[in-house]
Design a protein around this motif. Structure first.
Motif: not given
Length: 285
Positions: A144-164
């Motif tokens: 239920g920690r959707h905001d924190a989860a979206l932070f990790f998604q965003s960092r994954g997209s920024e750092v790795f160019a992988v967006d899941i």
């Protein structure tokens, strides 16, 4: 008969999924990882501090995984120690994260002939690192920690160019080869022993809500640039050719290719994801 969606966490399942492990995979991933890391530290001064910080200075694989992910996810406004505490909490609460990560590492050793040891993907391969960051995000989403989860998604997209999307469940023994440009939508799911190359999209077909993304079953190979759209199923041990656009269900064991994709053959060697054979049947095209 429809296949049930993947479970987001297998900690409480009656039995964990079986993951194929070929001759290239070590019996003890952590031991193999530390041995390879020690050789790197002894021979390459540039990497000694990094190897000690992420691997050799850690007590076990979950601790090493947490150190690597904390460094990759932290940024100026989210200090490393804060991120490290959150990652450690997630790995402790859900042991499946580390178990799946070990299976992913073993999968790379089995399938990628360029890899000389487990420390290389752990230290340097963004496909592996991005997938593990997604596992943290997925755990947080389920808590239920959707905001924190979206932070990790965003960092994954920024750092790795992988967006899941954090909601998407991913099985064990998954290899994201190169990883660059991978996009996976919210209601997609990925099974066990799957191999996915760069620039693959598991997306929707428009602005519809609800269950709208592909379901990729065990043993599937998605070749570079494959686009799979809509709430469709890519059946067990199927193969999608490079650059194909898939808009309909793909039967188990089928090889599909083209725009739009059509069946061009059937698997003859078990799971295409394990053999990593991207070829199409003779006479295709």
């Amino acid at each position: 008969m429809p296949v049930e969606p993947l479970q987001s966490s297998l900690v409480h399942a009656a039995a964990p999924p079986r993951v194929a492990r070929g001759p290239g995979a070590p019996a003890d991933v952590w031991q193999s990882l530390t041995e390879h890391a020690a050789r790197i530290a002894a021979t390459e001064p540039l990497l000694t501090a990094l190897v000690r910080h992420w691997i050799l200075g850690k007590a076990d694989f979950p601790a090493a995984l947490g150190a690597m992910l904390a460094d990759k996810a932290a940024c100026e406004m989210t200090p490393r120690d804060t991120v490290a505490d959150l990652v450690a909490e997630a790995v402790l609460a859900d042991p499946e994260i580390a178990t799946a990560a070990e299976a992913d590492l073993a999968a790379i050793l089995e399938r990628d002939p360029a890899v000389k040891g487990p420390a290389h993907p752990f230290l340097f391969f963004k496909g592996f690192q991005a997938l593990q960051m997604h596992r943290i995000a997925h755990h947080l989403w389920n808590e239920g920690r959707h905001d924190a989860a979206l932070f990790f998604q965003s960092r994954g997209s920024e750092v790795f160019a992988v967006d899941i999307h954090p909601a998407a469940p991913v099985g064990r023994g998954v290899m994201l080869d190169h990883g660059t440009g991978l996009v996976v939508g919210e209601t997609a799911s990925i099974g066990n022993n799957v191999s996915i190359l760069q620039k693959v999209t598991l997306g929707g077909t428009g602005k519809e809500s609800g269950d709208r993304h592909p379901k990729v079953r065990d043993g599937v190979l998605l070749s570079a640039g494959a686009i799979v759209l809509g709430n469709i199923e890519i059946g067990r041990n199927a193969k999608v050719g490079a650059g194909s656009v898939v808009l309909e269900d793909v039967p188990p064991c089928a090889t599909v290719a083209g725009v739009p994709a059509r069946i061009v053959g059937w698997c003859k060697e078990g799971a295409p994801a394990l053999s990593m054979n991207h070829g199409l049947p003779e006479g295709h095209g």
